[in-house]
Design an enzyme around this catalytic site. Structure first.
Site, mmCIF file in Angstrom:
data_model
loop_
_atom_site.group_PDB
_atom_site.id
_atom_site.type_symbol
_atom_site.label_atom_id
_atom_site.label_comp_id
_atom_site.label_asym_id
_atom_site.label_seq_id
_atom_site.Cartn_x
_atom_site.Cartn_y
_atom_site.Cartn_z
ATOM 1 N N GLU A 73 47.898 80.006 -122.095
ATOM 2 C CA GLU A 73 46.630 79.566 -121.494
ATOM 3 C C GLU A 73 46.676 78.245 -120.831
ATOM 4 O O GLU A 73 46.198 77.866 -119.830
ATOM 5 C CB GLU A 73 45.390 79.656 -122.371
ATOM 6 C CG GLU A 73 44.978 81.134 -122.612
ATOM 7 C CD GLU A 73 44.645 81.967 -121.427
ATOM 8 O OE1 GLU A 73 44.121 81.671 -120.528
ATOM 9 O OE2 GLU A 73 45.145 83.193 -121.494
ATOM 10 N N TRP A 90 48.458 78.177 -117.975
ATOM 11 C CA TRP A 90 47.708 78.791 -116.708
ATOM 12 C C TRP A 90 47.274 77.584 -116.065
ATOM 13 O O TRP A 90 46.966 77.524 -114.627
ATOM 14 C CB TRP A 90 46.504 79.686 -117.304
ATOM 15 C CG TRP A 90 46.798 81.209 -117.129
ATOM 16 C CD1 TRP A 90 47.280 82.055 -118.203
ATOM 17 C CD2 TRP A 90 46.981 82.106 -115.770
ATOM 18 N NE1 TRP A 90 47.363 83.256 -117.844
ATOM 19 C CE2 TRP A 90 47.117 83.042 -116.395
ATOM 20 C CE3 TRP A 90 46.565 81.932 -114.561
ATOM 21 C CZ2 TRP A 90 47.356 84.472 -115.495
ATOM 22 C CZ3 TRP A 90 46.739 82.805 -113.676
ATOM 23 C CH2 TRP A 90 46.901 84.044 -114.021
ATOM 24 N N TRP A 105 31.004 88.747 -95.442
ATOM 25 C CA TRP A 105 30.028 88.364 -96.530
ATOM 26 C C TRP A 105 28.570 88.802 -96.049
ATOM 27 O O TRP A 105 28.517 88.563 -94.739
ATOM 28 C CB TRP A 105 30.133 86.823 -96.809
ATOM 29 C CG TRP A 105 31.562 86.424 -97.160
ATOM 30 C CD1 TRP A 105 32.341 85.938 -96.536
ATOM 31 C CD2 TRP A 105 32.276 86.829 -98.470
ATOM 32 N NE1 TRP A 105 33.575 85.606 -97.099
ATOM 33 C CE2 TRP A 105 33.402 86.267 -98.525
ATOM 34 C CE3 TRP A 105 31.615 87.338 -99.650
ATOM 35 C CZ2 TRP A 105 34.338 86.359 -99.330
ATOM 36 C CZ3 TRP A 105 32.586 87.496 -100.652
ATOM 37 C CH2 TRP A 105 33.922 86.982 -100.539
ATOM 38 N N ASN A 131 35.244 81.878 -120.882
ATOM 39 C CA ASN A 131 36.328 82.311 -119.873
ATOM 40 C C ASN A 131 35.791 83.728 -119.359
ATOM 41 O O ASN A 131 36.020 84.273 -118.326
ATOM 42 C CB ASN A 131 37.728 82.165 -120.215
ATOM 43 C CG ASN A 131 38.426 82.713 -119.173
ATOM 44 O OD1 ASN A 131 38.426 82.083 -117.998
ATOM 45 N ND2 ASN A 131 39.235 83.609 -119.529
ATOM 46 N N TRP A 189 33.037 83.158 -102.301
ATOM 47 C CA TRP A 189 33.329 82.672 -103.474
ATOM 48 C C TRP A 189 33.213 81.160 -103.446
ATOM 49 O O TRP A 189 32.884 80.394 -104.594
ATOM 50 C CB TRP A 189 34.864 82.861 -103.906
ATOM 51 C CG TRP A 189 35.919 82.279 -102.868
ATOM 52 C CD1 TRP A 189 36.432 83.236 -101.986
ATOM 53 C CD2 TRP A 189 36.445 81.262 -102.962
ATOM 54 N NE1 TRP A 189 37.143 82.575 -101.157
ATOM 55 C CE2 TRP A 189 37.431 81.168 -101.712
ATOM 56 C CE3 TRP A 189 36.461 80.085 -103.492
ATOM 57 C CZ2 TRP A 189 38.344 80.219 -101.363
ATOM 58 C CZ3 TRP A 189 37.258 79.004 -103.388
ATOM 59 C CH2 TRP A 189 38.125 79.128 -102.201
ATOM 60 N N TRP A 222 38.176 81.058 -109.102
ATOM 61 C CA TRP A 222 37.315 81.680 -108.152
ATOM 62 C C TRP A 222 38.087 82.719 -106.944
ATOM 63 O O TRP A 222 37.862 83.618 -106.788
ATOM 64 C CB TRP A 222 36.472 80.800 -107.078
ATOM 65 C CG TRP A 222 35.283 80.197 -108.019
ATOM 66 C CD1 TRP A 222 34.964 79.197 -108.899
ATOM 67 C CD2 TRP A 222 33.978 81.152 -108.218
ATOM 68 N NE1 TRP A 222 33.834 79.472 -109.593
ATOM 69 C CE2 TRP A 222 33.327 80.506 -109.162
ATOM 70 C CE3 TRP A 222 33.648 82.255 -107.796
ATOM 71 C CZ2 TRP A 222 31.942 80.910 -109.521
ATOM 72 C CZ3 TRP A 222 32.297 82.750 -108.076
ATOM 73 C CH2 TRP A 222 31.507 82.143 -109.139
HETATM 74 C C1 LIG Z 1 35.614 81.308 -111.919
HETATM 75 C C2 LIG Z 1 36.513 80.690 -112.988
HETATM 76 C C3 LIG Z 1 36.308 79.126 -112.737
HETATM 77 C C4 LIG Z 1 36.680 78.486 -113.652
HETATM 78 N N1 LIG Z 1 36.854 77.021 -113.368
HETATM 79 C C5 LIG Z 1 37.146 76.174 -114.290
HETATM 80 C C6 LIG Z 1 37.373 74.721 -114.062
HETATM 81 O O1 LIG Z 1 36.665 74.162 -113.254
HETATM 82 N N2 LIG Z 1 38.055 74.133 -115.023
HETATM 83 C C7 LIG Z 1 38.836 74.575 -116.199
HETATM 84 O O2 LIG Z 1 39.178 73.781 -116.905
HETATM 85 N N3 LIG Z 1 38.984 75.724 -116.223
HETATM 86 C C8 LIG Z 1 38.488 76.483 -115.400
HETATM 87 N N4 LIG Z 1 38.398 78.003 -115.557
HETATM 88 C C9 LIG Z 1 39.205 78.580 -116.592
HETATM 89 C C10 LIG Z 1 38.624 78.857 -118.003
HETATM 90 O O3 LIG Z 1 37.468 79.641 -117.929
HETATM 91 C C11 LIG Z 1 38.422 77.529 -118.827
HETATM 92 O O4 LIG Z 1 39.492 76.632 -118.747
HETATM 93 C C12 LIG Z 1 38.317 77.890 -120.241
HETATM 94 O O5 LIG Z 1 37.183 78.693 -120.413
HETATM 95 C C13 LIG Z 1 37.970 76.560 -121.052
HETATM 96 O O6 LIG Z 1 37.481 76.734 -122.294
HETATM 97 P P1 LIG Z 1 38.594 76.404 -123.478
HETATM 98 O O7 LIG Z 1 38.899 74.897 -123.474
HETATM 99 O O8 LIG Z 1 37.797 76.845 -124.893
HETATM 100 O O9 LIG Z 1 40.052 77.182 -123.331
HETATM 101 P P2 LIG Z 1 41.048 77.704 -124.219
HETATM 102 O O10 LIG Z 1 40.936 79.312 -124.297
HETATM 103 O O11 LIG Z 1 41.192 77.102 -125.536
HETATM 104 O O12 LIG Z 1 42.202 77.514 -123.547
HETATM 105 C C14 LIG Z 1 42.946 76.262 -123.636
HETATM 106 C C15 LIG Z 1 43.271 75.360 -122.133
HETATM 107 O O13 LIG Z 1 43.683 75.984 -121.499
HETATM 108 C C16 LIG Z 1 43.408 76.089 -120.095
HETATM 109 N N5 LIG Z 1 42.859 77.225 -119.468
HETATM 110 C C17 LIG Z 1 42.581 78.382 -120.260
HETATM 111 N N6 LIG Z 1 42.237 79.474 -119.523
HETATM 112 C C18 LIG Z 1 42.563 78.865 -118.116
HETATM 113 C C19 LIG Z 1 42.361 79.702 -116.936
HETATM 114 N N7 LIG Z 1 42.053 81.037 -116.947
HETATM 115 N N8 LIG Z 1 42.773 78.847 -115.928
HETATM 116 C C20 LIG Z 1 43.300 77.901 -115.986
HETATM 117 N N9 LIG Z 1 43.236 76.963 -117.072
HETATM 118 C C21 LIG Z 1 43.025 77.777 -118.131
HETATM 119 C C22 LIG Z 1 42.176 75.162 -120.079
HETATM 120 O O14 LIG Z 1 42.788 73.876 -119.751
HETATM 121 C C23 LIG Z 1 41.653 75.447 -121.703
HETATM 122 O O15 LIG Z 1 41.231 74.052 -122.083
HETATM 123 C C24 LIG Z 1 37.523 79.016 -114.723
HETATM 124 C C25 LIG Z 1 37.653 80.279 -114.717
HETATM 125 C C26 LIG Z 1 37.039 81.225 -114.032
HETATM 126 C C27 LIG Z 1 37.311 82.477 -114.217
#
Ligand SMILES: Cc1cc2nc3c(=O)[nH]c(=O)nc-3n(C[C@H](O)[C@H](O)[C@H](O)COP(=O)(O)OP(=O)(O)OC[C@H]3O[C@@H](n4cnc5c(N)ncnc54)[C@H](O)[C@@H]3O)c2cc1C
Length: 499
Positions: free
Chosen positions: A299, A302, A330, A366, A384, A407
């Site tokens: 993650e 990612w 749209w 997420n 989006w 998005w």
């Molecule tokens: C529509 C949409 C918009 C999003 N917008 C953002 C945003 O603006 N900023 C953001 O940081 N994340 C975004 N995410 C990704 C993800 O939802 C968040 O990073 C995550 O929920 C953060 O929670 P956490 O730190 O507890 O994640 P954890 O599950 O603990 O993951 C650890 C770290 O991994 C990274 N990570 C995890 N999942 C993703 C992912 N799918 N994409 C990119 N990085 C990820 C993050 O930096 C996160 O802090 C988005 C996802 C979606 C579907």
């Protein structure tokens, strides 16, 4: 070489005192002192340092921020300032064009070196290139502080960027956990103050007016502790208590099964290198990780995939990577539905719970981000970009790269995206990941007494019973709107064109 020779070569005129190296460290999205390569290099090369933050009207780190992120930034700067003060210096705050500010600063303080950590959005890359040329006399040096590897380093054998995550991960994993994080400077010598400073700096972080006049931010920030100490504490707490269940629990929005590190990562209060180091410190290598730990490492990567995509495809900030979506039909005049989505009043419980969690805490789980995004794009047929913009304004972790990737993924127009025809059913998502409706009841208290059977589809409850709940009817029928989305997609269906 003798000492005499060394002195002679570095100071050609021994009758004059050796000039001191005064460095400027320009903090941006790296608001920490541990594992901070720019600060580390400045401490090694300079006799005194000016620690600086600039509110630049063209900068992603300030002017492009939404309201929630501005609040976070305020507290993060406060926290950084405290860390610097405890080491003998302070964070100076300036506002305006960085070239002018840095030129004035170097003249006033006789600064001769400039250090910063890189940002990867196209506007900042362009600006930084200009600064490197304009201020060549300060020998500017930039570093990577926010990614395990540079966006241009992990590419396919033919030199083109990856568009699919799994091979990107395999490639990136080879060089993980990477080098040890850099040490934290124990003391930082401040550049001698000058009377002219009043013209150069704002008096305090408050002068940036990052906090809103109304006090809505107090409630939001009660969910968070900002700053690098809290970031490291969150990481350690997560690794102790939650990582062992991560592969499953990261999908359950009613439990705190994820790290909560995203805003800390966005503002650079912790580095991914620190995360990888702490994650692997008992095993030493990535291969020693168990499945849950490896899922977490993935993650984190990612996020780096998102930065790589932004770097190679900067147009995706506004435009779909898959060009077919430029012609997507749209729905028109959707202001009312967009507003209902933003306010958590769509009548679909899991969507409303997510949108209200976002508004209250500045964060959303997420799994639910994916559900609310799919609902906006596919059930409401709203572009989006409208959702991306709302997230940018309301998330404390709003991050250009991750937000745009998230998005575009949900829209089916991005890299490694869900195929457009795979439309999330919010009822099934709710029943699968919030089976007892705990998450919905937490954020949609009007539904507290809703029987479990109907918690994710209150419209199926008998009409007289339903009247007892002060909760809106669905904006659209889920089945019909799904079909409408598929029909709309049919109009652009042809071989994918991502060039
Ligand atoms: C529509 C949409 C918009 C999003 N917008 C953002 C945003 O603006 N900023 C953001 O940081 N994340 C975004 N995410 C990704 C993800 O939802 C968040 O990073 C995550 O929920 C953060 O929670 P956490 O730190 O507890 O994640 P954890 O599950 O603990 O993951 C650890 C770290 O991994 C990274 N990570 C995890 N999942 C993703 C992912 N799918 N994409 C990119 N990085 C990820 C993050 O930096 C996160 O802090 C988005 C996802 C979606 C579907």
């Amino acid at each position: 070489m003798t000492n005499q020779q060394t002195n002679d070569s570095s100071n050609p005129d021994p009758t004059r005192p050796m000039s001191k190296n005064i460095g400027i460290v320009w903090f941006r999205q790296d608001l920490r002192i541990a594992d901070n390569p720019a600060l580390h290099a400045a401490c090694a090369a300079c006799d005194a340092i000016i620690c600086l933050f600039i509110d630049d009207p063209c900068d992603q780190t300030v002017s492009q921020l939404g309201a929630a992120s501005r609040v976070w930034l305020h507290h993060s700067l406060e926290s950084l300032n405290q860390s610097l003060q405890s080491r003998g210096t302070e964070l100076k705050i300036a506002q305006g064009d960085p070239i002018e500010i840095l030129q004035q600063l170097s003249a006033t303080y006789s600064a001769n070196r400039l250090f910063w950590n890189r940002c990867y959005d196209p506007a900042t890359i362009k600006r930084d290139k200009k600064i490197k040329t304009a201020l060549a006399a300060l020998s500017p040096e930039s570093f990577n502080a926010s990614l395990n590897a540079e966006p241009w380093e992990t590419v396919k054998a033919d030199g083109t960027p990856y568009r699919v995550f799994t091979p990107f991960w395999r490639m990136r994993a080879k060089s993980l956990p990477g080098t040890k994080p850099l040490s934290t400077p124990k003391a930082i010598a401040a550049a001698p103050d000058t009377k002219k400073r009043d013209n150069l700096f704002l008096h305090s972080i408050d002068s940036l007016a990052l906090l809103p006049e109304k006090d809505w931010h107090l409630g939001m920030m009660s969910y968070w502790k900002v700053g690098e100490k809290s970031a490291m504490a969150s990481l350690k707490r997560f690794l102790k208590n939650s990582v062992h269940f991560y592969a499953n629990e990261r999908n359950i929005p009613s439990v705190s099964g994820t790290s909560g590190l995203s805003p800390h990562l966005h503002f650079g209060e912790i580095s991914p290198r620190q995360i990888m180091h702490v994650l692997t410190q008992h095993k030493g290598t990535l291969t020693g990780l168990n499945t849950d730990e490896e899922t977490f490492a993935k993650e984190v990567i990612w996020r780096e995939f998102a930065y790589t995509l932004l770097y190679h495809f900067p147009q995706t900030i506004k435009k779909p990577l898959d060009k077919r979506f430029e012609k997507f039909p749209w729905a028109k005049n959707q202001q009312k539905n967009l507003r209902a989505w933003q306010q958590g009043m769509t009548g679909v419980p899991i969507v409303d719970a997510g949108m209200r969690e976002l508004y209250a805490t500045g964060w959303m789980h997420n799994r639910v981000r994916m559900v609310v995004a799919s609902y906006l794009i596919k059930n409401l047929l709203i572009p989006w970009q409208s959702g991306e913009q709302w997230f940018r304004d309301t998330l404390v972790d709003a991050d250009l790269a991750s937000n745009v990737m998230g998005w575009q993924w949900a829209a089916g127009s991005g890299a490694d995206a869900a195929p457009y025809f795979r439309i999330f059913n919010p009822v099934l998502q709710g029943e699968k990941f919030d089976s007892a409706g705990e998450y919905v009841r937490l954020w949609v208290p009007e539904l507290t007494d809703m029987p479990n059977k109907f918690i994710h589809k209150p419209w199926e409850l008998d009409a007289t019973e339903r009247q007892k709940f002060d909760y809106p009817s669905p904006l659209v029928d889920l089945k019909e709107s799904r079909q409408r989305a598929l029909t709309a997609f049919d109009t652009i269906k042809q071989p994918a064109n991502t060039e």
